[in-house]
Write an enzyme that holds these catalytic residues in place. Structure first.
Site, PDB file in Angstrom:
ATOM      1  CG  HIS A   1      -3.856  -2.645  -8.713  1.00 23.45           C
ATOM      2  ND1 HIS A   1      -2.665  -2.013  -8.421  1.00 23.45           N
ATOM      3  CD2 HIS A   1      -4.617  -2.547  -7.602  1.00 23.45           C
ATOM      4  CE1 HIS A   1      -2.713  -1.551  -7.185  1.00 23.45           C
ATOM      5  NE2 HIS A   1      -3.884  -1.856  -6.668  1.00 23.45           N
TER       6      HIS A   1
ATOM      7  CE1 TYR B   1      -6.582   0.101  -0.781  1.00 24.68           C
ATOM      8  CE2 TYR B   1      -7.618   0.659  -2.870  1.00 24.68           C
ATOM      9  CZ  TYR B   1      -6.517   0.200  -2.155  1.00 24.68           C
ATOM     10  OH  TYR B   1      -5.366  -0.143  -2.809  1.00 24.68           O
TER      11      TYR B   1
ATOM     12  CE1 TYR C   1      -7.401  -4.297  -5.031  1.00 25.86           C
ATOM     13  CE2 TYR C   1      -7.272  -3.153  -2.925  1.00 25.86           C
ATOM     14  CZ  TYR C   1      -7.047  -3.182  -4.284  1.00 25.86           C
ATOM     15  OH  TYR C   1      -6.473  -2.102  -4.908  1.00 25.86           O
TER      16      TYR C   1
ATOM     17  CG  HIS D   1      -5.873   2.201  -7.410  1.00 30.36           C
ATOM     18  ND1 HIS D   1      -6.101   2.700  -6.147  1.00 30.36           N
ATOM     19  CD2 HIS D   1      -5.235   1.014  -7.230  1.00 30.36           C
ATOM     20  CE1 HIS D   1      -5.623   1.870  -5.241  1.00 30.36           C
ATOM     21  NE2 HIS D   1      -5.103   0.824  -5.867  1.00 30.36           N
TER      22      HIS D   1
END
Length: 342
Positions: A251, A225, A189, A249
């Site tokens: 979000h 991850y 991220y 995924h």
């Protein structure tokens, strides 16, 4: 019925404690806590907690005491094991910072986060299911227009996500705020790449549905991850031979007036960790199988520079606040009945 402060010659330390906010209890109201045997200890801990004036807090703590004491008896907890547990919790707290919450991670890997989420956000048939928020949401994501990009194409394989926001009757929900965030192609991220000057936003953004409930944005295909595994929670998982990986995924969060906030995510068919998510967040209804589009003209029309992209066409169904309350009452009654039977 004397209070502690009424007793002559109590030490200054006691009076100082009361001054700092310690309850000045009535001594005649206290249970006798001497000579506690294992079978009497639980009830006496509960008894001395009865002065709590918050009914919900008192109920929760009573159940917690009963379960903790029952656990100690069931496993025959030794002093060495008890101390090991305390040291583990101490290290867990010491690992927490403003941008890392090791206790939430601990809750995640034991399935408690997912259980709390599931119990508190039940959905009627047809509504989009919720799942865990995760630790990487931020409040200051940049706004993009419908069809805009939340991630540069250099961050991974391009993907277009589009669809409609609807209620359970199929009516479009206009002006719904959509927050979305994901990893880049390396499994990080943007906040995990922060430096001395903070972080550069990538793979996250916010937009609003149009008058017909339509939404669309360009992003990249996320990848699997690891959850943070350099602390006590990671050590615990290693000791149990458990992996630390989450499936890829995307979000998404939806906020609209009159509707329950929906926190969910899309998962992707074929991911190697789809059936063994380290934090138990995957639900079958949230698994998508994006279509690979290889027409350069379609790629340009969608706004991509590359000739190929993935297309994920997904509608999201929100429930009203009234529906949410009705479903919550039913779900909690069912959960309590099942717990009582167990």
């Amino acid at each position: 019925m004397p209070k502690v402060s009424d007793v002559p010659h109590v030490g200054k330390a006691i009076l100082d404690a009361i001054q700092r906010g310690a309850p000045d209890v009535d001594l005649d109201d206290l249970p006798n806590l001497t000579d506690m045997s294992a079978d009497k200890l639980t009830e006496n801990v509960i008894a001395i907690n009865q002065g709590c004036t918050n009914p919900r807090q008192k109920y929760v703590l009573e159940a917690l005491v009963r379960h903790m004491h029952s656990f100690v008896k069931e496993v025959g907890l030794t002093p060495e094991e008890w101390m090991t547990g305390l040291e583990f919790l101490t290290k867990t707290g010491q690992m927490c910072t403003d941008i890392r919450q090791e206790f939430i991670l601990l809750s995640d890997v034991f399935g408690v986060s997912a259980l709390v989420d599931t119990l508190n956000h039940p959905k009627p048939p047809g509504a989009t299911e919720a799942t865990v928020l995760g630790p990487f949401f931020v409040e200051d994501a940049r706004e993009v227009a419908i069809g805009g990009e939340i991630a540069g194409e250099e961050s991974g394989e391009p993907m277009l996500v589009k669809g409609r926001i609807l209620d359970t009757n199929g009516k479009p929900i206009p002006n719904c705020l959509i927050e979305t965030w994901e990893t880049d192609e390396d499994g990080y991220y943007d906040t995990q790449r922060s430096g001395e000057d903070g972080y550069v936003q990538d793979c996250r953004g916010r937009l609003y549905s149009d008058k017909d409930g339509n939404y669309a944005f360009r992003c990249v295909m996320p990848v699997p991850y690891p959850i943070p595994n350099d602390g006590p929670v990671g050590q615990l998982l290693r000791s149990m031979n458990r992996h630390v990986f989450r499936p890829a995924h995307l979000h998404m969060m939806f906020i609209a007036d009159g509707y329950e906030k929906l926190i969910t995510a899309l998962y992707f068919k074929g991911d190697i960790f789809l059936s063994s998510d380290a934090v138990f967040g995957v639900k079958s209804s949230l698994v998508e199988d994006p279509k690979k589009v290889t027409d350069p003209a379609e790629a340009r029309k969608a706004g991509f520079k590359k000739d190929e992209f993935y297309l994920c066409d997904r509608d999201f169904i929100l429930i009203t606040e009234q529906q949410a309350q009705e479903e919550l009452v039913k779900a909690k009654a069912q959960a309590k009945a099942e717990a009582t039977k167990a």
